[in-house]
Motif scaffolding. Structure first.
Motif, mmCIF file in Angstrom:
data_model
loop_
_atom_site.group_PDB
_atom_site.id
_atom_site.type_symbol
_atom_site.label_atom_id
_atom_site.label_comp_id
_atom_site.label_asym_id
_atom_site.label_seq_id
_atom_site.Cartn_x
_atom_site.Cartn_y
_atom_site.Cartn_z
ATOM 1 N N LEU A 68 0.818 -1.270 -0.142
ATOM 2 C CA LEU A 68 0.016 0.019 0.001
ATOM 3 C C LEU A 68 0.806 1.201 -0.128
ATOM 4 C CD1 LEU A 68 -2.411 -1.178 2.751
ATOM 5 C CD2 LEU A 68 -3.065 -0.770 0.333
ATOM 6 N N PRO A 156 -8.331 0.944 -2.103
ATOM 7 C CA PRO A 156 -6.999 1.298 -1.468
ATOM 8 C C PRO A 156 -6.088 1.643 -2.505
ATOM 9 C CG PRO A 156 -7.386 -1.161 -1.441
ATOM 10 C CD PRO A 156 -8.666 -0.538 -1.906
ATOM 11 N N PHE A 158 -2.857 1.306 -3.807
ATOM 12 C CA PHE A 158 -1.910 0.135 -3.944
ATOM 13 C C PHE A 158 -0.392 0.991 -4.585
ATOM 14 C CE2 PHE A 158 -5.483 -2.597 -4.105
ATOM 15 C CZ PHE A 158 -5.199 -3.334 -2.815
#
Length: 219
Positions: A68, A156, A158
């Protein structure tokens, strides 16, 4: 937060990014589901489930941080600490009272007569913790943070590593969580301090959370 949170279906051919999204989505979906119950009347079970979901979410953000955006993951973990602290204070008060009541059942009648008076300060502390929890849920930053968590579960941020095949990355991910636990145990003083035991406990919980997240792919 009206859009549903889709949990990716995982199999042996999944990408590690899908594993991360699934882990985050399960925790956030639980928290959103408990939101209504918490706002109407925060009961013991709703608080417990909400606490576990936030704790697992923060743990997964640390476990999968190599996949992440580092600044984003660290910032979200820190912002969600506020939620975890609020749920934990209420849940800890519940657990303490339940344990004392269960253990008091074994007391002789003479000792048990003063039980309610003995527990009165703990009941007051529990009520205060729940009052702080109710106040937390009314703060403007609560729905804002909840929305941020929903967005995190859906999209999210990445890095390039998230496109790798999950099975090729999983051993390193789980080994990282296990290594952290081993290091904290090895470096403890003798006897260990409360802070050391707390850090060991956190690391110990992180390992099964990591294993649960990757199990649909790794078995």
């Amino acid at each position: 937060m009206t859009d549903s949170i889709d949990v990716p279906e995982l199999d042996a051919n999944s990408r590690i990014g899908d594993v991360v999204r699934a882990a985050l989505a399960v925790s956030v979906e639980t928290l959103v589901r408990e939101d209504a119950a918490l706002r109407l009347e925060a009961d013991e079970e709703a608080v417990h489930r909400a606490r576990v979901s936030v704790r697992r979410l923060r743990s997964d953000l640390r476990t999968f941080s190599p996949l992440l955006d580092e600044t984003w993951a660290g910032g979200l973990r820190e912002r969600s600490r506020w939620l975890q602290d609020g749920f934990s204070a209420a849940r800890d008060a519940d657990v303490l009272l339940m344990r004392l009541r269960r253990q008091s059942a074994e007391l002789p009648d003479a000792d048990g007569r003063g039980l309610e008076a003995t527990l009165a300060p703990l009941r007051a502390a529990r009520e205060a913790a729940y009052q702080r929890l109710r106040s937390m849920l009314r703060e403007p930053r609560y729905p804002a943070l909840l929305q941020e968590l929903v967005d995190a579960a859906k999209r999210p941020p990445f890095n390039a590593n998230a496109d790798a095949a999950a099975r090729s990355v999983i051993p390193e991910i789980v080994a990282g969580a296990w290594s952290t636990l081993r290091k904290r145990v090895r470096k403890r003083t003798r006897p260990p301090t409360d802070r050391e035991l707390h850090r060991i406990r956190i690391a110990a919980k992180r390992v099964p959370y990591a294993v649960d997240a990757v199990a649909p792919v790794a078995g």
